[in-house]
Design a protein around this motif. Structure first.
Motif, PDB file in Angstrom:
ATOM      1  N   GLN A 136       0.603   9.078  -6.248  1.00 55.76           N
ATOM      2  CA  GLN A 136       1.061  10.457  -6.128  1.00 55.76           C
ATOM      3  C   GLN A 136       1.826  10.887  -7.377  1.00 55.76           C
ATOM      4  O   GLN A 136       1.642  11.999  -7.868  1.00 55.76           O
ATOM      5  CB  GLN A 136       1.933  10.641  -4.885  1.00 55.76           C
ATOM      6  CG  GLN A 136       2.393  12.064  -4.662  1.00 55.76           C
ATOM      7  CD  GLN A 136       1.269  13.020  -4.270  1.00 55.76           C
ATOM      8  OE1 GLN A 136       0.162  12.615  -3.946  1.00 55.76           O
ATOM      9  NE2 GLN A 136       1.549  14.298  -4.311  1.00 55.76           N
ATOM     10  N   GLY A 146     -10.203   6.610  -3.484  1.00 60.15           N
ATOM     11  CA  GLY A 146      -9.738   5.429  -2.771  1.00 60.15           C
ATOM     12  C   GLY A 146     -10.655   4.232  -2.935  1.00 60.15           C
ATOM     13  O   GLY A 146     -11.875   4.354  -2.885  1.00 60.15           O
ATOM     14  N   ASN A 205       0.819  -1.218   0.000  1.00 60.33           N
ATOM     15  CA  ASN A 205       0.000   0.000   0.000  1.00 60.33           C
ATOM     16  C   ASN A 205       0.852   1.266   0.000  1.00 60.33           C
ATOM     17  O   ASN A 205       0.452   2.279  -0.589  1.00 60.33           O
ATOM     18  CB  ASN A 205      -0.984   0.009   1.163  1.00 60.33           C
ATOM     19  CG  ASN A 205      -2.137  -0.946   0.946  1.00 60.33           C
ATOM     20  OD1 ASN A 205      -2.295  -1.518  -0.130  1.00 60.33           O
ATOM     21  ND2 ASN A 205      -2.951  -1.134   1.963  1.00 60.33           N
ATOM     22  N   TRP A 219      -7.780  11.503  -6.761  1.00 64.69           N
ATOM     23  CA  TRP A 219      -7.522  10.170  -6.216  1.00 64.69           C
ATOM     24  C   TRP A 219      -8.795   9.707  -5.540  1.00 64.69           C
ATOM     25  O   TRP A 219      -9.281  10.325  -4.590  1.00 64.69           O
ATOM     26  CB  TRP A 219      -6.383  10.273  -5.220  1.00 64.69           C
ATOM     27  CG  TRP A 219      -5.941   9.027  -4.516  1.00 64.69           C
ATOM     28  CD1 TRP A 219      -6.604   7.857  -4.357  1.00 64.69           C
ATOM     29  CD2 TRP A 219      -4.687   8.857  -3.851  1.00 64.69           C
ATOM     30  NE1 TRP A 219      -5.861   6.969  -3.641  1.00 64.69           N
ATOM     31  CE2 TRP A 219      -4.663   7.563  -3.313  1.00 64.69           C
ATOM     32  CE3 TRP A 219      -3.588   9.687  -3.648  1.00 64.69           C
ATOM     33  CZ2 TRP A 219      -3.584   7.063  -2.587  1.00 64.69           C
ATOM     34  CZ3 TRP A 219      -2.526   9.194  -2.933  1.00 64.69           C
ATOM     35  CH2 TRP A 219      -2.513   7.889  -2.413  1.00 64.69           C
ATOM     36  N   SER A 224       0.744   3.929  -3.032  1.00 70.38           N
ATOM     37  CA  SER A 224       0.473   5.339  -2.720  1.00 70.38           C
ATOM     38  C   SER A 224       1.488   6.251  -3.396  1.00 70.38           C
ATOM     39  O   SER A 224       1.123   7.303  -3.937  1.00 70.38           O
ATOM     40  CB  SER A 224       0.486   5.566  -1.205  1.00 70.38           C
ATOM     41  OG  SER A 224      -0.586   4.883  -0.594  1.00 70.38           O
TER      42      SER A 224
END
Length: 167
Positions: free
Chosen positions: A97, A114, A89, A112, A93
Motif C-alpha cells: 500500500q 497478487g 502477509n 497491485w 500488505s
C-alpha cells in the motif's frame, strides 16, 4: 491524504522509463511500512527487463498489464528469522500500500497484482526472477507513467456510513 483518495489501479502505461529516484522513493516508502514487532520481513526485486516483465505477465489471468509496464517491483517475504510469521502477509500488505501511494505522489500509475496465496503464481514468479528458496513472492506492483484514460488524480468518495458501527 490526497494520495489515499486519488489512488487508482492503472494497467496501461506509456513506453517511458521511470527515473531511478522515483523508484527509490517507492522502495523507501515500502520500507517505512509498519510490521509486527518491527520484523520487516520484506525483500524487493525491481524489474525493468522487458523479457522478465513478459514472463511475470503470465503468472495470473490478471497480470497481463505487467508486460507493458515500464517496470515492476516484486515484493517477497523472507521466510527465515521471522519473529511473528502469522503477521507477515499483513506486514507485506502495508508495504505494498505504501508503494502504491508513493507511486501517486510521483505521478506514476501502478497496480497491485497478487501472487500469494496461489502456489502456481508463486512458482512462475520464482522462476522468472530466480528467487532463492528462503524468499516467497507476495505481490507484483507493475508501474509506469499512465496511459490510461482514468485520471489518477480524480477523487472518488467511497465512504459508506452504513458500514460504520459505533459502540
Amino acid at each position: 491524504m490526497n494520495e489515499i483518495f486519488s489512488r487508482r489501479s492503472i494497467r496501461k502505461f506509456l513506453p517511458t522509463v521511470v527515473e531511478d529516484e522515483k523508484i527509490e522513493k517507492m522502495l523507501r516508502a515500502a520500507m517505512a511500512a509498519p510490521s509486527a514487532g518491527n520484523q520487516q520481513p520484506w525483500e524487493f526485486y525491481v524489474v525493468r527487463d522487458k523479457r522478465v516483465l513478459q514472463d511475470l505477465s503470465h503468472c495470473s489471468p490478471y497480470a497481463g498489464c505487467a508486460a507493458n509496464a515500464a517496470a515492476a517491483i516484486v515484493v517477497c517475504s523472507r521466510d527465515t528469522s521471522q519473529r511473528f510469521p502469522a503477521f507477515v502477509n499483513l506486514d507485506l500488505s502495508a508495504c505494498v500500500q505504501n508503494i502504491l501511494l508513493e507511486a501517486v505522489t510521483q505521478d506514476l500509475g501502478a497496480v497491485w497484482l497478487g501472487v500469494t496465496p496461489y502456489k502456481a503464481r508463486e512458482i512462475i514468479v520464482r522462476r522468472a526472477l530466480g528467487i532463492p528458496q528462503e524468499l516467497t513472492a507476495f505481490a507484483i506492483i507493475a508501474f509506469g507513467y499512465s496511459n490510461d484514460n482514468k485520471d489518477i488524480r480524480t477523487k472518488e468518495d467511497r465512504y459508506d456510513p452504513s458500514r460504520v458501527h459505533y459502540l
